[in-house]
Design a protein around this motif. Structure first.
Motif, PDB file in Angstrom:
ATOM      1  N   PRO A  77       1.696  24.133 -13.592  1.00 31.51           N
ATOM      2  CA  PRO A  77       2.506  24.820 -14.619  1.00 31.51           C
ATOM      3  C   PRO A  77       3.634  23.969 -15.199  1.00 31.51           C
ATOM      4  CG  PRO A  77       2.114  26.273 -12.755  1.00 31.51           C
ATOM      5  CD  PRO A  77       1.632  24.920 -12.350  1.00 31.51           C
ATOM      6  N   LEU A  78       4.172  23.054 -14.400  1.00 32.61           N
ATOM      7  CA  LEU A  78       5.267  22.208 -14.890  1.00 32.61           C
ATOM      8  C   LEU A  78       4.801  20.784 -15.175  1.00 32.61           C
ATOM      9  CD1 LEU A  78       8.185  23.377 -12.544  1.00 32.61           C
ATOM     10  CD2 LEU A  78       7.454  24.309 -14.744  1.00 32.61           C
ATOM     11  N   THR A 124       0.841  -1.191   0.000  1.00 30.26           N
ATOM     12  CA  THR A 124       0.000   0.000   0.000  1.00 30.26           C
ATOM     13  C   THR A 124       0.879   1.245   0.000  1.00 30.26           C
ATOM     14  OG1 THR A 124      -1.647  -1.187   1.335  1.00 30.26           O
ATOM     15  CG2 THR A 124      -1.873   1.209   1.202  1.00 30.26           C
ATOM     16  N   VAL A 125       0.613   2.164  -0.916  1.00 34.62           N
ATOM     17  CA  VAL A 125       1.295   3.462  -0.928  1.00 34.62           C
ATOM     18  C   VAL A 125       0.237   4.539  -0.764  1.00 34.62           C
ATOM     19  CG1 VAL A 125       2.676   5.111  -2.239  1.00 34.62           C
ATOM     20  CG2 VAL A 125       3.203   2.668  -2.364  1.00 34.62           C
ATOM     21  N   VAL A 126       0.426   5.392   0.234  1.00 29.89           N
ATOM     22  CA  VAL A 126      -0.527   6.453   0.556  1.00 29.89           C
ATOM     23  C   VAL A 126       0.202   7.788   0.470  1.00 29.89           C
ATOM     24  CG1 VAL A 126      -2.200   7.296   2.235  1.00 29.89           C
ATOM     25  CG2 VAL A 126      -1.644   4.851   2.157  1.00 29.89           C
ATOM     26  N   ALA A 127      -0.351   8.723  -0.279  1.00 30.90           N
ATOM     27  CA  ALA A 127       0.312  10.012  -0.480  1.00 30.90           C
ATOM     28  C   ALA A 127      -0.592  11.165  -0.064  1.00 30.90           C
ATOM     29  CB  ALA A 127       0.708  10.184  -1.945  1.00 30.90           C
ATOM     30  N   THR A 128       0.021  12.182   0.503  1.00 31.51           N
ATOM     31  CA  THR A 128      -0.666  13.448   0.727  1.00 31.51           C
ATOM     32  C   THR A 128      -0.687  14.227  -0.589  1.00 31.51           C
ATOM     33  OG1 THR A 128       1.415  14.472   1.415  1.00 31.51           O
ATOM     34  CG2 THR A 128       0.014  13.557   3.145  1.00 31.51           C
ATOM     35  N   ARG A 129      -1.536  15.244  -0.663  1.00 30.29           N
ATOM     36  CA  ARG A 129      -1.643  16.060  -1.882  1.00 30.29           C
ATOM     37  C   ARG A 129      -0.614  17.181  -1.892  1.00 30.29           C
ATOM     38  NH1 ARG A 129      -6.120  15.802  -5.246  1.00 30.29           N
ATOM     39  NH2 ARG A 129      -7.619  14.258  -4.545  1.00 30.29           N
ATOM     40  N   GLN A 130      -0.044  17.428  -3.053  1.00 32.64           N
ATOM     41  CA  GLN A 130       0.794  18.614  -3.210  1.00 32.64           C
ATOM     42  C   GLN A 130      -0.108  19.842  -3.324  1.00 32.64           C
ATOM     43  OE1 GLN A 130       1.320  16.016  -6.038  1.00 32.64           O
ATOM     44  NE2 GLN A 130       1.858  15.059  -4.101  1.00 32.64           N
ATOM     45  N   PHE A 131       0.472  21.010  -3.063  1.00 31.65           N
ATOM     46  CA  PHE A 131      -0.286  22.251  -3.198  1.00 31.65           C
ATOM     47  C   PHE A 131      -0.935  22.357  -4.573  1.00 31.65           C
ATOM     48  CE2 PHE A 131       1.914  25.060   0.185  1.00 31.65           C
ATOM     49  CZ  PHE A 131       0.853  24.863   1.044  1.00 31.65           C
ATOM     50  N   GLU A 132      -0.174  22.025  -5.620  1.00 26.45           N
ATOM     51  CA  GLU A 132      -0.649  22.293  -6.978  1.00 26.45           C
ATOM     52  C   GLU A 132      -1.787  21.380  -7.413  1.00 26.45           C
ATOM     53  OE1 GLU A 132       2.509  21.837  -9.743  1.00 26.45           O
ATOM     54  OE2 GLU A 132       3.057  19.848  -9.060  1.00 26.45           O
ATOM     55  N   ASP A 135      11.357  30.270 -20.196  1.00 28.78           N
ATOM     56  CA  ASP A 135      11.083  29.639 -21.483  1.00 28.78           C
ATOM     57  C   ASP A 135      11.512  28.172 -21.468  1.00 28.78           C
ATOM     58  OD1 ASP A 135      10.082  31.997 -22.583  1.00 28.78           O
ATOM     59  OD2 ASP A 135      12.092  32.699 -23.131  1.00 28.78           O
ATOM     60  N   ASP A 136      12.635  27.905 -20.820  1.00 31.07           N
ATOM     61  CA  ASP A 136      13.166  26.548 -20.736  1.00 31.07           C
ATOM     62  C   ASP A 136      12.874  26.009 -19.340  1.00 31.07           C
ATOM     63  OD1 ASP A 136      14.481  24.204 -21.151  1.00 31.07           O
ATOM     64  OD2 ASP A 136      16.496  25.033 -20.893  1.00 31.07           O
ATOM     65  N   LYS A 137      11.883  25.163 -19.231  1.00 30.04           N
ATOM     66  CA  LYS A 137      11.461  24.676 -17.921  1.00 30.04           C
ATOM     67  C   LYS A 137      11.333  23.164 -17.936  1.00 30.04           C
ATOM     68  CE  LYS A 137       7.887  27.285 -18.238  1.00 30.04           C
ATOM     69  NZ  LYS A 137       6.648  28.034 -17.953  1.00 30.04           N
ATOM     70  N   PRO A 138      11.485  22.529 -16.777  1.00 26.49           N
ATOM     71  CA  PRO A 138      11.332  21.072 -16.718  1.00 26.49           C
ATOM     72  C   PRO A 138       9.883  20.666 -16.927  1.00 26.49           C
ATOM     73  CG  PRO A 138      11.616  21.971 -14.515  1.00 26.49           C
ATOM     74  CD  PRO A 138      11.848  23.105 -15.471  1.00 26.49           C
ATOM     75  N   ASP A 139       9.683  19.437 -17.374  1.00 24.03           N
ATOM     76  CA  ASP A 139       8.346  18.889 -17.574  1.00 24.03           C
ATOM     77  C   ASP A 139       8.141  17.738 -16.598  1.00 24.03           C
ATOM     78  OD1 ASP A 139       5.942  17.923 -18.384  1.00 24.03           O
ATOM     79  OD2 ASP A 139       6.534  17.421 -20.435  1.00 24.03           O
ATOM     80  N   PHE A 140       7.251  17.943 -15.640  1.00 19.24           N
ATOM     81  CA  PHE A 140       6.994  16.943 -14.616  1.00 19.24           C
ATOM     82  C   PHE A 140       5.793  16.053 -14.967  1.00 19.24           C
ATOM     83  CE2 PHE A 140       8.866  20.059 -11.256  1.00 19.24           C
ATOM     84  CZ  PHE A 140      10.148  19.725 -11.673  1.00 19.24           C
ATOM     85  N   SER A 141       5.313  16.144 -16.199  1.00 18.25           N
ATOM     86  CA  SER A 141       4.163  15.335 -16.611  1.00 18.25           C
ATOM     87  C   SER A 141       4.517  13.858 -16.599  1.00 18.25           C
ATOM     88  CB  SER A 141       3.715  15.729 -18.023  1.00 18.25           C
ATOM     89  OG  SER A 141       3.373  17.085 -18.086  1.00 18.25           O
ATOM     90  N   GLU A 142       3.576  13.038 -16.140  1.00 14.11           N
ATOM     91  CA  GLU A 142       3.840  11.610 -16.042  1.00 14.11           C
ATOM     92  C   GLU A 142       2.517  10.854 -16.036  1.00 14.11           C
ATOM     93  OE1 GLU A 142       6.309   8.649 -13.008  1.00 14.11           O
ATOM     94  OE2 GLU A 142       6.576  10.828 -12.908  1.00 14.11           O
ATOM     95  N   THR A 143       2.450   9.777 -16.784  1.00 15.72           N
ATOM     96  CA  THR A 143       1.255   8.938 -16.826  1.00 15.72           C
ATOM     97  C   THR A 143       1.615   7.537 -16.368  1.00 15.72           C
ATOM     98  OG1 THR A 143       0.312  10.202 -18.653  1.00 15.72           O
ATOM     99  CG2 THR A 143      -0.580   8.003 -18.268  1.00 15.72           C
ATOM    100  N   VAL A 144       0.926   7.080 -15.348  1.00 18.26           N
ATOM    101  CA  VAL A 144       1.168   5.749 -14.792  1.00 18.26           C
ATOM    102  C   VAL A 144      -0.159   5.017 -14.733  1.00 18.26           C
ATOM    103  CG1 VAL A 144       2.020   4.448 -12.803  1.00 18.26           C
ATOM    104  CG2 VAL A 144       3.077   6.621 -13.399  1.00 18.26           C
ATOM    105  N   THR A 174      10.619  25.346  -6.725  1.00 20.55           N
ATOM    106  CA  THR A 174      11.028  25.100  -8.109  1.00 20.55           C
ATOM    107  C   THR A 174       9.948  25.555  -9.077  1.00 20.55           C
ATOM    108  OG1 THR A 174      12.577  23.315  -7.658  1.00 20.55           O
ATOM    109  CG2 THR A 174      11.421  23.227  -9.761  1.00 20.55           C
ATOM    110  N   LEU A 175       8.691  25.277  -8.733  1.00 22.52           N
ATOM    111  CA  LEU A 175       7.592  25.693  -9.606  1.00 22.52           C
ATOM    112  C   LEU A 175       7.596  27.203  -9.805  1.00 22.52           C
ATOM    113  CD1 LEU A 175       3.980  24.333  -9.366  1.00 22.52           C
ATOM    114  CD2 LEU A 175       4.380  26.768  -9.641  1.00 22.52           C
TER     115      LEU A 175
END
Length: 510
Positions: free
Chosen positions: A75-76, A58-66, A144-153, A136-137
């Protein structure tokens, strides 16, 4: 003593952080920060990290602000399944993934909840984790050059929703209660009114409460702001320490621009033995409780926190100790008033030699959104391991002094025991409430107030009582004389007139 093999024990804790000015700053995503903390927790078990990771069910996570407000873009970019993204980075394949609601009480409440599930045999090994990369956000927001934290699992996700209805309502929002600072400012000034203190004396007291925390934050390698500050530095208004919402200058407000993650590994004694986790890593939860307050405007004393006091009393009674037997504590310190409320109830002082925080406090260590108290738990676990048999207390606050979860930790073995939160909650729910009127008209008195310096037009926010029947109401004001009194005078108990409009109540001086 003989311990039931289903007894839950904390076996690993981990933290991760980076600052923008670090020489090795990597612009880690929230997933990467949480995974780094989880990896540290695996190492902290002192068993095979790979075997422990593979045993996580079991993995349980709290929510990030965003991802804590509906329909707000990240945004990222973001993960579509945060718990499973974290699990993937540590080579875990849990059967169950959970994303919790909004609320700073979350880490402690979740540890209690899933400790109970382990005891009941519903799961064996639980990873609790969370993070925020708000610094970081913000850093890359306009780049203009920013990291992309998008992820699909792919995979199951139990998303518990935002839960904002527990903290937010239309009546409060339309009267400017849209930030924590202004709402806590109302509660802070209500406490000041009860104590009969002037504004200067109360500001000094807030500085004296928080200054010792900066000393702890300065020594904590995970702090967002590891700087020791004096009382004068905390309370003196300056360009660096501007007013946010009365009575708070910036340095007395929780620091939410952080890059931090924390994780806790919880498992049954039976599994800990099977995986070879040494017993000197095991930490037991001796007491626990989680309660919610009355609706903010219903509370008879806006500067008190009965839910926190009751939850803490239950937690200590379960542990069989008093606060004088607690060797270390972390009182949730997003603003001074939740800390003061605990000090008032339990006779604690700002200069308590034990300290009121284990991390360094939210304005200085930093507040990783809903996950701050995961760091406090990590520090509590580390403390009790270093002092076997001693007790550490963690108090976690959510909303506007709306929810509170408490826990007492020790290395001393103890059976798992359910708490009486349901019974105690019924008592809180049955408590008398102050009558509230949404459309207020006529002569009134200011009960408490704040001032929004963060708006383009300086605006007063007032909770008042109608002279006619004592009903409580909310109002705003841009009246020049009243705003001046709110900003620079003593408005508590001042006579005002309130009028209702379609867009809310408005106050002016009588």
């Amino acid at each position: 003593m003989s311990i039931d093999p289903r007894t839950p024990v904390v076996v690993g804790v981990g933290q991760a952080a980076e600052r923008l000015d670090d020489p090795d700053y990597r612009a880690m995503s929230p997933v990467q920060l949480a995974a780094a903390a989880a990896q540290a927790a695996l190492q902290d078990c002192r068993a095979s990290a790979a075997e422990v990771a593979s045993a996580i069910d079991t993995v349980v996570a709290t929510r990030q602000f965003e991802i804590s407000i509906p329909n707000i873009p990240a945004p990222l970019g973001k993960s579509n399944n945060f718990p499973r993204s974290v699990a993937r980075l540590i080579d875990a394949e849990p059967a169950r993934a959970v994303l919790d609601k909004v609320g700073g009480q979350g880490p402690q409440a979740l540890l209690t909840e899933f400790g109970g599930e382990i005891a009941a045999g519903a799961c064996d090994v639980v990873l609790l984790c969370g993070s925020d990369a708000t610094s970081t956000l913000r850093h890359f927001a306009k780049a203009d050059d920013k990291p992309d934290f998008s992820e699909t699992v792919e995979g199951q996700l139990e998303d518990r929703g935002y839960g904002l209805e527990e903290f937010v309502e239309h009546y409060t929002v339309m009267h400017g209660l849209t930030s924590p600072a202004v709402q806590y400012g109302l509660l802070e000034n209500a406490r000041r009114a009860r104590l009969g203190l002037g504004t200067a004396d109360y500001l000094q007291a807030m500085g004296e409460l928080f200054a010792p925390m900066t000393k702890i934050a300065a020594k904590n390698p995970f702090s967002a702001s590891p700087v020791e500050r004096s009382v004068d530095q905390l309370v003196t208004i300056s360009a660096e320490n501007r007013m946010i919402c009365d009575p708070y200058p910036r340095l007395l407000v929780a620091r939410d621009q952080v890059n931090q993650g924390a994780a806790v590994l919880l498992m049954s004694v039976e599994v800990a033995q099977r995986l070879g986790v040494p017993e000197d890593r095991w930490v037991y939860l001796h007491g626990h409780a989680a309660l919610r307050s009355q609706r903010l405007l219903d509370r008879p004393d806006l500067g008190a926190y009965p839910a926190a006091v009751t939850a803490t009393t239950e937690t200590l009674e379960m542990a069989g100790i008093g606060f004088d037997e607690v060797a270390a504590m972390d009182l949730y310190s997003c603003f001074p008033v939740p800390v003061f409320a605990m000090c008032d109830a339990f006779g604690l002082s700002a200069d308590d030699p034990r300290g009121l925080t284990l991390t360094g406090g939210l304005p200085f260590f930093g507040g990783a959104g809903n996950n701050y108290s995961m760091h406090a738990i990590a520090e509590a676990v580390a403390f009790v391991r270093s002092a076997p048999g001693q007790f550490a207390y963690v108090g976690a606050n959510g909303g506007m002094m709306s929810k509170y979860a408490a826990g007492v930790y020790s290395t001393t073995a103890v059976p798992w025991t359910p708490d009486r939160s349901a019974e105690l909650q019924a008592q809180i729910d049955a408590a008398p409430a102050v009558p509230v009127v949404e459309r207020a008209e006529g002569p009134a008195t200011i009960e408490t107030y704040s001032v929004r310096y963060d708006w383009e037009t300086r605006t007063g926010i007032i909770i008042g009582r109608l002279d006619s029947d004592g009903s409580r109401f909310l109002a705003t004001t841009e009246d020049e004389g009243l705003v001046a009194l709110l900003s620079d005078g003593e408005p508590l108990g001042a006579a005002v007139t309130v009028h209702a409009f379609d867009y809310g109540n408005r106050c002016s001086l009588r």
